[in-house]
Design an enzyme around this catalytic site. Structure first.
Site, PDB file in Angstrom:
ATOM      1  CB  SER A 251      -0.768   0.192   1.585  1.00 43.18           C
ATOM      2  OG  SER A 251      -1.888  -0.737   1.398  1.00 43.18           O
TER       3      SER A 251
ATOM      4  CG  HIS B   1      -5.855   1.115  -5.455  1.00 40.26           C
ATOM      5  ND1 HIS B   1      -6.107   0.099  -4.722  1.00 40.26           N
ATOM      6  CD2 HIS B   1      -6.489   1.625  -4.806  1.00 40.26           C
ATOM      7  CE1 HIS B   1      -5.989   0.212  -3.268  1.00 40.26           C
ATOM      8  NE2 HIS B   1      -6.476   2.125  -3.872  1.00 40.26           N
TER       9      HIS B   1
ATOM     10  CG  HIS C 206      -4.843  -6.550  -0.359  1.00 43.82           C
ATOM     11  ND1 HIS C 206      -4.847  -5.513  -1.390  1.00 43.82           N
ATOM     12  CD2 HIS C 206      -4.010  -6.340   0.153  1.00 43.82           C
ATOM     13  CE1 HIS C 206      -4.085  -5.113  -0.861  1.00 43.82           C
ATOM     14  NE2 HIS C 206      -3.490  -5.258   0.146  1.00 43.82           N
TER      15      HIS C 206
ATOM     16  CE1 TYR D 283      -8.637  -4.983   1.466  1.00 42.76           C
ATOM     17  CE2 TYR D 283      -6.549  -5.878   2.952  1.00 42.76           C
ATOM     18  CZ  TYR D 283      -7.086  -4.642   1.764  1.00 42.76           C
ATOM     19  OH  TYR D 283      -6.447  -3.523   1.316  1.00 42.76           O
ATOM     20  CD  GLU D 284      -8.505  -5.556  -2.725  1.00 42.77           C
ATOM     21  OE1 GLU D 284      -9.254  -5.092  -3.899  1.00 42.77           O
ATOM     22  OE2 GLU D 284      -7.055  -5.717  -3.002  1.00 42.77           O
TER      23      GLU D 284
ATOM     24  CB  ALA E  87       0.733  -0.187   5.645  1.00 42.44           C
TER      25      ALA E  87
ATOM     26  CG  MET F  82      -5.381  -6.742   6.904  1.00 38.82           C
ATOM     27  SD  MET F  82      -6.566  -5.109   6.378  1.00 38.82           S
ATOM     28  CE  MET F  82      -6.951  -4.416   8.177  1.00 38.82           C
ATOM     29  CB  SER F  83      -0.878  -7.985   2.381  1.00 35.32           C
ATOM     30  OG  SER F  83       0.260  -7.419   3.054  1.00 35.32           O
TER      31      SER F  83
ATOM     32  CG  ASN G  23      -1.271   1.337  12.336  1.00 37.03           C
ATOM     33  OD1 ASN G  23      -0.840   1.533  11.474  1.00 37.03           O
ATOM     34  ND2 ASN G  23      -1.914   0.844  13.454  1.00 37.03           N
TER      35      ASN G  23
ATOM     36  CG  HIS H 133      -6.892   3.284   5.585  1.00 39.64           C
ATOM     37  ND1 HIS H 133      -5.601   1.800   4.499  1.00 39.64           N
ATOM     38  CD2 HIS H 133      -6.637   3.835   3.812  1.00 39.64           C
ATOM     39  CE1 HIS H 133      -5.307   1.883   3.465  1.00 39.64           C
ATOM     40  NE2 HIS H 133      -5.763   2.969   2.640  1.00 39.64           N
TER      41      HIS H 133
HETATM   42  N1  HPA Z   1      -3.911  -3.467  11.395  1.00 39.51           N
HETATM   43  C1  HPA Z   1      -4.061  -4.315  10.281  1.00 39.51           C
HETATM   44  N2  HPA Z   1      -3.453  -3.678   9.228  1.00 39.51           N
HETATM   45  C2  HPA Z   1      -2.637  -3.028   9.281  1.00 39.51           C
HETATM   46  C3  HPA Z   1      -2.769  -2.304  10.268  1.00 39.51           C
HETATM   47  C4  HPA Z   1      -3.331  -2.630  11.496  1.00 39.51           C
HETATM   48  O1  HPA Z   1      -3.107  -1.435  12.569  1.00 39.51           O
HETATM   49  N3  HPA Z   1      -1.891  -1.437   9.573  1.00 39.51           N
HETATM   50  C5  HPA Z   1      -1.396  -1.476   8.831  1.00 39.51           C
HETATM   51  N4  HPA Z   1      -2.258  -2.400   7.841  1.00 39.51           N
END
Ligand code: HPA
Length: 309
Positions: free
Chosen positions: A60, A91, A113, A115-116, A143, A246-247, A270, A284
């Site tokens: 990402s 995208h 992904h 989740y998509e 990320a 998530m990847s 984060n 996000h």
């Molecule tokens: N959790 C899951 N996936 C993420 C996060 C998170 O805090 N930050 C970036 N991708």
């Protein structure tokens, strides 16, 4: 009665059966045959003179890496036979062949992904195509949320190992028929991440003055799209995970299965929330903001790493 061979079923199954299998999460039994991956790879090989040994999956906000390539040949996913197509509006979704530091590479700008709504076989489809193109090394970035209390936002974590949480729940991309042309039935995953590449990356990061924000750790994949609850974050910490995202994990499993050397890194965008009194919330926007802040460092790191490979 003979038991059905899923590999054979792939050529004969009608769409309603496919739909049912997809619904039950077992579409990897029937979705793709060796010949599909082969046709994709052969099509690409006949449309470019490049013969990359390195593939890069850009996470990402990190797809700017592909823009740095020289002598680019670009293939939108929708034009590549059998290649999954991204449904996310706006995208970038393309394969970029070109040279970085004199090394021929292929970059995925836009990944798939779970989740998509893509099944796990589709998420990992490009990796087997890379293998059939002759790629030997996969560099993968993402990320992630920092679980390790010592991590700071903006740190770059070299991935030394992973926890395949969807795999715990039966979503392992290698479930189903095993085609030995890709790899063995029961592959070892204790050496999924290449130690030499990781050391080289650490050395590279130090040389470019990034030591203060380089970490090493364990990446845990959850399917998303929800960010984690406080209780979930606490569990993941107890399990030994340093970052959560998530990847990446499905692609790494498939890459290691077919013998690719893997180097992965997570940008800690984060810190996860582990305290019920905290007002912080994962979101996000913060992920994108941090990605923007570190894009240049990350691109320089990957580029310098390639120069040393
Ligand atoms: N959790 C899951 N996936 C993420 C996060 C998170 O805090 N930050 C970036 N991708």
């Amino acid at each position: 009665m003979e038991s059905p061979d899923p590999a054979v079923a792939s050529s004969t199954t009608d769409s309603s059966v496919m739909e049912a299998l997809r619904f039950h999460g077992i579409s990897q039994f029937v979705l793709y045959k060796y010949e599909d991956y082969r046709e994709t790879a052969d099509w690409l090989l006949s449309h470019t003179e490049q013969r990359p040994k390195i593939a890069i999956i850009c996470g990402s906000g990190l797809s700017g890496l592909a823009d740095l390539l020289d002598n680019k040949t670009v293939f939108p996913y929708k034009d590549i036979p059998h290649f999954p197509n991204s449904t996310v509006q706006g995208h970038v979704s393309q394969l970029v062949f070109g040279e970085l530091q004199g090394k021929q590479c292929v970059c995925m700008q836009g990944r798939f992904h779970f989740y998509e709504g893509y099944d796990i076989a589709t998420v990992t489809y490009p990796v087997r195509v890379f293998f059939l193109l002759g790629v030997e090394t996969l560099i993968i970035t993402n990320a992630a949320g920092g679980l390790n209390p010592k991590f700071k936002v903006g740190d770059i974590m070299l991935i030394k190992d992973h926890i395949n949480m969807p795999g715990f729940a039966g979503q392992n991309p290698l479930c189903g028929h095993n085609d030995e042309r890709f790899g063995v039935r029961f592959p070892c995953m204790s050496d999924a991440y290449d130690k030499d590449l990781s050391s080289l990356a650490k050395e590279t990061a130090e040389e470019q003055g990034c030591s203060s924000f380089i970490q090493q750790g364990v990446y845990c994949m959850l399917p998303g799209p929800t960010f984690e609850t406080i209780a979930e974050c606490r569990v993941l910490q107890k399990l030994g995970a340093d970052a959560v995202g998530m990847s990446t994990v499905p692609e790494v499993v498939v890459a290691h299965h077919c013998g690719l050397r893997v180097f992965g890194l997570s940008l800690i965008t984060n810190k996860v929330v582990t305290d019920y009194n905290s007002q912080e919330k994962a979101n996000h926007d913060e992920v994108l903001e941090t990605t923007g802040m570190r894009t240049q460092d990350l691109q320089r790191m990957v580029s310098n790493l390639l120069a040393k490979m």
